[in-house]
Write an enzyme that holds these catalytic residues in place. Structure first.
Site, PDB file in Angstrom:
ATOM      1  N   GLY A  16       4.233  22.139  -6.506  1.00 32.80           N
ATOM      2  CA  GLY A  16       2.969  22.495  -7.126  1.00 32.80           C
ATOM      3  C   GLY A  16       1.880  21.487  -6.798  1.00 32.80           C
ATOM      4  O   GLY A  16       2.156  20.353  -6.415  1.00 32.80           O
ATOM      5  N   GLY A  38       8.129  23.104  -6.930  1.00 32.94           N
ATOM      6  CA  GLY A  38       7.764  24.509  -7.026  1.00 32.94           C
ATOM      7  C   GLY A  38       8.227  25.343  -5.851  1.00 32.94           C
ATOM      8  O   GLY A  38       8.443  26.553  -5.986  1.00 32.94           O
ATOM      9  N   GLU A  43      10.669  15.060  -9.349  1.00 34.63           N
ATOM     10  CA  GLU A  43       9.705  14.959 -10.443  1.00 34.63           C
ATOM     11  C   GLU A  43       9.749  13.640 -11.193  1.00 34.63           C
ATOM     12  O   GLU A  43       8.715  13.184 -11.714  1.00 34.63           O
ATOM     13  CB  GLU A  43       9.915  16.126 -11.425  1.00 34.63           C
ATOM     14  CG  GLU A  43       9.488  17.473 -10.890  1.00 34.63           C
ATOM     15  CD  GLU A  43      10.513  18.106  -9.966  1.00 34.63           C
ATOM     16  OE1 GLU A  43      10.205  19.145  -9.366  1.00 34.63           O
ATOM     17  OE2 GLU A  43      11.632  17.559  -9.847  1.00 34.63           O
ATOM     18  N   ASP A  85      11.888  21.009 -13.103  1.00 33.17           N
ATOM     19  CA  ASP A  85      11.509  22.289 -13.698  1.00 33.17           C
ATOM     20  C   ASP A  85      11.721  23.415 -12.702  1.00 33.17           C
ATOM     21  O   ASP A  85      12.583  23.321 -11.838  1.00 33.17           O
ATOM     22  CB  ASP A  85      10.077  22.232 -14.250  1.00 33.17           C
ATOM     23  CG  ASP A  85       9.016  22.122 -13.163  1.00 33.17           C
ATOM     24  OD1 ASP A  85       9.321  21.618 -12.062  1.00 33.17           O
ATOM     25  OD2 ASP A  85       7.866  22.540 -13.410  1.00 33.17           O
TER      26      ASP A  85
END
Length: 371
Positions: free
Chosen positions: A70, A119, A142, A150
């Site tokens: 992301g 992502g 992350e 995530d």
């Protein structure tokens, strides 16, 4: 080449019976924006109802990789000068898309060539058919920016053999193609030079026959050789215990892991470890995504996310000042609070053929289609 719809960040092409999603931000390794997420979701819904499209493929522009994750700079700006609402909206839409991909009613093929992070894993590792190449480097980094694994990463890591997933999630280790297959992020290897042929054949042939012709044996996975000490170290539920065990080992790999962990956000490490542990008990990907939505919003509002992005991406001084600075200073009550169920939970419509839009309670649906 068939018909194509072009915008500034993502292209949609129709080639024979194949719909192709092309992530098109090569300068930033196709990092995902909110607009890209929404456009991809809408196009997948349209193709699901289009009898002319029999299968879908995901690929990325440029030579460096499918997707670097992301666009964290946008989330950083929301953390430092916004109210968090843009981040909440982006994460909700991204996770709904990931869930929809996992249950897509037509065969969905992801070409995980080159760099695939964060992502990008969400868009590809939940697909029905997941291909890596000899150039693939797959990871969930992350914790380096004070955030938690995530996009369903806790679901994937929690199902990896032994404690390999915990090690990979906490350290942000990049997985080579053999390791990505061994840990459950991918299914088969197709040499990168054969990807154009693969896409061309998918225009008219079913996925199984194309992969049967082009896939090769999985390469070695060096991380599997490290599993004995990884399993012994990472079965603890406390980061401090994991660090103590690493310090007791006389090996370069263990020392490298300890160094990596001591450079990460203590808060992010503790949340990620617990999230993976809990996700092991979930029966559905959607449950892991709902938990990730809950804890990611809380970590986004905590100091370490903005500080991690500042140090790694904005100022690039690589010297984040974490708060708290050490694992010993972590507040157990704070950690418990991160996981508390609130009034703003993410829920999914996961019935057969649905678009993944939030509606309310969970409902069982079909798994993603395969050929």
């Amino acid at each position: 080449m068939g018909d194509a719809h072009v915008d500034s960040e993502v292209r949609f092409e129709v080639q024979g019976r194949l719909g192709v999603i092309v992530l098109d931000r090569p300068r930033v390794i196709n990092a995902l924006s909110h607009e890209m997420v929404n456009r991809i979701h809408a196009q997948l819904v349209a193709w699901a109802d289009d009898d002319a499209i029999e299968r879908v493929a995901l690929t990325g522009a440029g030579e460096r990789g499918l997707c670097a994750g992301g666009d964290v700079v946008v989330l950083y700006e929301d953390a430092t000068s916004g109210d968090g609402s843009e981040t909440a909206s982006f994460l909700a839409d991204e996770y709904r898309l990931d869930a929809y991909i996992a249950r897509y009613p037509k065969p969905y093929v992801s070409l995980m060539d080159g760099i695939v992070l964060g992502g990008g894993v969400g868009l590809s590792a939940h697909a029905a058919h997941r291909l890596v190449t000899e150039r693939s480097r797959v990871g969930m980094p992350e914790t380096q920016i004070g955030f938690v694994t995530d996009v369903g990463g806790t679901w994937l890591l929690g199902r990896a053999p032994g404690e390999l997933g915990v090690h990979a999630g906490l350290t942000g280790t990049l997985l080579g193609p053999g390791e990505a297959i061994a840990l459950g992020f991918a299914d088969v290897l197709v040499p990168s030079q054969r990807l154009p042929e693969l896409l061309e054949r998918l225009e008219t042939e079913d996925v199984a026959s194309v992969l049967g012709a082009l896939a090769e044996a999985a390469p070695d996975a060096p991380l599997l050789d490290e599993r004995p000490w990884i399993d012994a170290v990472y079965d603890a539920d406390d980061i401090a215990v994991i660090l103590e065990r690493l310090d007791e080992l006389d090996s370069d790999a263990a020392r490298d892991a300890a160094t990596a962990l001591r450079g990460r956000s203590p808060s992010a490490l503790a949340v990620t470890l617990r999230a993976i542990r809990i996700a092991r008990g979930f029966e559905r990907l959607e449950d892991a995504l709902a938990q990730e939505y809950r804890v990611c919003r809380r970590l986004h509002a905590a100091p370490d996310f903005a500080e991690g992005v500042r140090a790694q991406v904005v100022d690039k001084d690589k010297t984040p000042r974490w708060h708290p600075a050490t694992v010993a200073e972590l507040d157990p009550a704070w950690l418990d609070g991160v996981f508390e169920v609130g009034d703003d939970e993410l829920r999914f419509d996961i019935g057969p053929g649905t678009s993944g839009i939030i509606t309310g309670e969970h409902d069982d649906g079909d798994e993603g289609a395969r050929e």
